[in-house]
Scaffold this motif. Structure first.
Motif: not given
Lengths: 204, 204
Positions: A6, A8-9, B73-75, B71, A12, A82
């Motif tokens: 996915p 992330g931005k 800037r990441s998933a 974390p 999340n 994930y």
């Protein structure tokens, strides 16, 4: 099966909420703005199942499992996984032999419903379901008013198309009031969407 | 939603396989006895979807998420999670407006199909689906012969009942040949179960 990670931005926040719920449902505690739409719908679906009204389940959150430990004499432990983007809607099942399929989303926006709550994957899935003669819709909640609406997927697709063609990126509350169907919150069931389905599709 | 931990002893092997597949599907490598039944069915369902024949998906493996890291800037990364026992069957969807629901299992046993491949939860779900007028069945593969059968849930329920009443804990191959319907393996689609559905339920 797509195993794309996915973004992330973008995702999340959503995943954070999912994880939060997954973590807290166990202890029976929910997010501090009361029952989430998901919880209300799970209770509603349980009510339908217990009374043999309909059999509708929420699909598990799709995760890509990367690493699993197998301790002796105890259950396998997933050590790395994930969240994956869902390729379908979250809820489906059967009602009077017919296939039922829907997505449920809530917004804190008081005046409109942002279309970013849906993904292209889900829109395509809704189109496929409609093409197969399934009953497909969305359940939208305005958290600021505690108002819940059922809107048939065919209408959502029009609003989505409008966005794709450069139009507004949300559905106004007025549009939802016009095209959708208000579902008064109840005690049991909490969100009686089957009653709307009955009237929409003349099942009773 | 039930968050019971799975019985490690009983389920570890199954989860090990699931995890193995989840880990390896990414690289396109599968268990060394060729394509698994799950892979064959995923390809078949993709074939049906692409050709607008039916919209059927495998449900994600249900996991209980316990710990998630976010974390920057990441998933989000799931750091601790456990496999949960499925409360429904693995596959469902829509075909010509009708609700389709099935479970797929394979056995290396050449002479009979062990009923421990199914859980009480799934049996109850099948009963509920049938009560709602859904089309419910199981797809059984004898890996030693590469033979695949479709058997309607109503028959599986009889064999399950026999076990519950103290009878044998498996379905003999002969019984499956009698009550079930042989599905010849093809290239595209691999397992053309919709053809059986058509003849069984007079859809075409």
């Amino acid at each position: 099966m797509n195993f794309n990670y996915p973004n992330g931005k973008l995702y999340n926040p959503k995943y954070a909420e999912q994880a939060f719920k997954a973590k807290n449902e166990k202890n029976g505690s929910y997010s501090n703005r009361g029952m989430t739409l998901e919880e209300d719908l799970n209770e509603t679906n349980e009510y339908y199942r217990e009374r043999k009204i309909a059999v509708i389940h929420k699909k598990p959150t799709p995760v890509q499992i990367v690493q699993v430990d197998y301790p002796k004499r105890s259950a396998a432990v997933i050590k790395e996984a994930y969240f994956k983007q869902a390729s379908t809607t979250d809820y489906n099942g059967v009602y009077k032999g017919r296939y039922i399929d829907f997505e449920a989303k809530e917004t804190q926006n008081p005046t409109s419903f942002p279309l970013k709550n849906f993904h292209q994957h889900q829109i395509c899935h809704m189109e496929e379901v409609l093409r197969q003669g399934g009953l497909c819709f969305v359940i939208l909640r305005f958290t600021s008013y505690e108002q819940v609406y059922l809107m048939e997927a065919k209408h959502l697709l029009v609003f989505w198309e409008r966005m794709v063609k450069g139009g507004r990126k949300s559905i106004t509350k007025e549009e939802i009031e016009q095209k959708g169907h208000y579902i008064p919150l109840g005690f049991q069931p909490r969100i009686d969407y089957i009653r709307i389905i009955d009237t929409l599709f003349h099942f009773s």
